[in-house]
Design a protein around this motif. Structure first.
Motif, PDB file in Angstrom:
ATOM      1  N   GLY A 176       0.810  -1.222   0.000  1.00 16.91           N
ATOM      2  CA  GLY A 176       0.000   0.000   0.000  1.00 16.91           C
ATOM      3  C   GLY A 176       0.836   1.262   0.000  1.00 16.91           C
ATOM      4  O   GLY A 176       0.304   2.357  -0.165  1.00 16.91           O
ATOM      5  N   TRP A 177       2.141   1.119   0.199  1.00 10.41           N
ATOM      6  CA  TRP A 177       3.023   2.293   0.311  1.00 10.41           C
ATOM      7  C   TRP A 177       3.782   2.480  -0.995  1.00 10.41           C
ATOM      8  O   TRP A 177       4.892   1.957  -1.170  1.00 10.41           O
ATOM      9  CB  TRP A 177       3.987   2.106   1.494  1.00 10.41           C
ATOM     10  N   HIS A 178       3.181   3.224  -1.906  1.00 13.43           N
ATOM     11  CA  HIS A 178       3.799   3.476  -3.217  1.00 13.43           C
ATOM     12  C   HIS A 178       3.384   4.853  -3.713  1.00 13.43           C
ATOM     13  O   HIS A 178       2.395   5.422  -3.244  1.00 13.43           O
ATOM     14  CB  HIS A 178       3.394   2.379  -4.210  1.00 13.43           C
ATOM     15  N   VAL A 194       7.660   1.154  -1.037  1.00 11.72           N
ATOM     16  CA  VAL A 194       8.327   0.676   0.168  1.00 11.72           C
ATOM     17  C   VAL A 194       8.016  -0.812   0.318  1.00 11.72           C
ATOM     18  O   VAL A 194       6.854  -1.206   0.386  1.00 11.72           O
ATOM     19  CB  VAL A 194       7.876   1.449   1.426  1.00 11.72           C
ATOM     20  N   TYR A 206      15.336   3.336   3.774  1.00 10.53           N
ATOM     21  CA  TYR A 206      13.863   3.336   3.934  1.00 10.53           C
ATOM     22  C   TYR A 206      13.157   2.132   3.295  1.00 10.53           C
ATOM     23  O   TYR A 206      11.921   2.137   3.200  1.00 10.53           O
ATOM     24  CB  TYR A 206      13.272   4.603   3.296  1.00 10.53           C
ATOM     25  N   LEU A 215      12.929   1.812   0.290  1.00 11.60           N
ATOM     26  CA  LEU A 215      12.238   2.440  -0.843  1.00 11.60           C
ATOM     27  C   LEU A 215      12.920   2.055  -2.160  1.00 11.60           C
ATOM     28  O   LEU A 215      14.069   2.413  -2.412  1.00 11.60           O
ATOM     29  CB  LEU A 215      12.236   3.964  -0.700  1.00 11.60           C
ATOM     30  N   VAL A 255       3.217   6.884   2.269  1.00  8.69           N
ATOM     31  CA  VAL A 255       3.641   6.649   3.647  1.00  8.69           C
ATOM     32  C   VAL A 255       4.932   5.835   3.596  1.00  8.69           C
ATOM     33  O   VAL A 255       5.071   4.921   2.781  1.00  8.69           O
ATOM     34  CB  VAL A 255       2.560   5.872   4.431  1.00  8.69           C
ATOM     35  N   MET A 256       5.914   6.184   4.447  1.00  9.67           N
ATOM     36  CA  MET A 256       7.198   5.470   4.428  1.00  9.67           C
ATOM     37  C   MET A 256       7.542   4.802   5.753  1.00  9.67           C
ATOM     38  O   MET A 256       8.369   3.880   5.789  1.00  9.67           O
ATOM     39  CB  MET A 256       8.315   6.435   4.034  1.00  9.67           C
ATOM     40  N   GLU A 257       6.971   5.265   6.836  1.00 11.84           N
ATOM     41  CA  GLU A 257       7.283   4.657   8.138  1.00 11.84           C
ATOM     42  C   GLU A 257       6.221   5.109   9.152  1.00 11.84           C
ATOM     43  O   GLU A 257       5.689   6.209   9.046  1.00 11.84           O
ATOM     44  CB  GLU A 257       8.687   5.109   8.593  1.00 11.84           C
ATOM     45  N   LEU A 285       6.822   8.987   8.784  1.00 14.06           N
ATOM     46  CA  LEU A 285       7.436   9.545   7.572  1.00 14.06           C
ATOM     47  C   LEU A 285       6.514   9.462   6.365  1.00 14.06           C
ATOM     48  O   LEU A 285       5.853   8.445   6.148  1.00 14.06           O
ATOM     49  CB  LEU A 285       8.742   8.814   7.259  1.00 14.06           C
TER      50      LEU A 285
END
Lengths: 186, 186
Positions: free
Chosen positions: A41-43, A56, A138, A140, B45-47, B52
């Motif tokens: 979900g983190w993109h 991520v 991260y 990432l 969202v990264m963290e 973050l």
């Protein structure tokens, strides 16, 4: 609705159409005879051309090393017909199960990468790792989408958008404000 | 619906609740007596903790230098009552107009940063620049959310999700699959 939408080539510079709204995606990968799927979900979209997408991918995931080593993946776009698969895939590990088999999904050969497409998804974006500068700090990954496959119908797929806590928002109606945009902004 | 929702403190480690679904956000900034707002769809969202969030802010935008120099911003979450403002803000430049005045929005004093909150938004997240390592290469700013203000009602705000081409997807129904999650995944 059919479980396997018919998909066509789609311009890689336009993948923001599907990723910018923020859906949950299924990231598939392959490495040394293994294949796997994870829920992400983190993109974010980072550039139109080259077509860059940042993701991520936590190093706690089985997919992390597979993607880091193969330097490839496929970002697949599931819709509500796959809700239970999306949740199931996010709640088990590829170290223990073959997720394609466990969740009844079809691994289809990609054109540009070794990682498999998920045939039941509305869209699949073949990706090569473009930049790993922030992987260590991260988790990432910056990917370049090198080939895109999208079902032309429905035009507004019912994608899933994760809010945490086991709850998803489902994509609702589409509204246009096209007439309010300056031509250069479209 | 009131134009200015009542907002409360919200845990910064939980802002994924509102940002992970991928809404269009309004990023407000302040620098040397100027203030500005821009529309942003490229974020992730990264963290969780530190909290973050990564944002692509094109260097073509008036806000870019304001944020780069002040090393702060506020990420505000608009809903459908602000659709026309969101589009208007994305189609003019802060070099020419004061967007708070032009679009009838209220600049509210933040707690931790100089950048103003937008009072009419469902949520506002005060941010400090955490990492500028990828600003030069991708215009990617990594922010830390240091204070969050969220309206507790409605629980599922009707956020806007940009698909390009002047078209937004509006957040639809919420569905829970909580019972299918492993406890550690919630």
């Amino acid at each position: 609705m059919s479980r396997a939408p018919r998909r066509q080539d789609f311009p890689v510079a336009q993948v923001r159409r599907y990723l910018e709204p923020g859906p949950i995606v299924l990231v598939s990968s392959a490495w040394q005879g293994q294949r796997n799927i994870m829920t992400v979900g983190w993109h974010l979209v980072m550039e139109f051309s080259p077509s860059l997408v940042g993701c991520v991918i936590s190093s706690a995931n089985h997919s992390f090393e597979m993607i880091r080593r193969s330097r490839e993946c496929v970002i697949n776009l599931p819709t509500t017909v796959l809700t239970d698969q999306v949740v199931g895939i996010g709640n088990c590990s590829g170290a223990e199960v073959d997720k394609f088999e466990s969740f009844g999904l079809t691994a289809q050969t990609a054109h540009q990468v070794q990682a498999p497409l998920i045939r039941e998804c509305h869209a699949s974006f073949e990706c090569r790792l473009h930049d790993d500068a922030l992987v260590k700090r991260y988790n990432l990954f910056v990917f370049e989408v090198v080939k895109a496959h999208v079902a032309p119908s429905p035009k507004h797929p019912r994608t899933l958008h994760y809010t945490g806590d086991g709850v998803f928002m489902v994509a609702g109606q589409a509204i246009s404000r096209r007439s309010m945009f300056r031509p250069g902004m479209l």
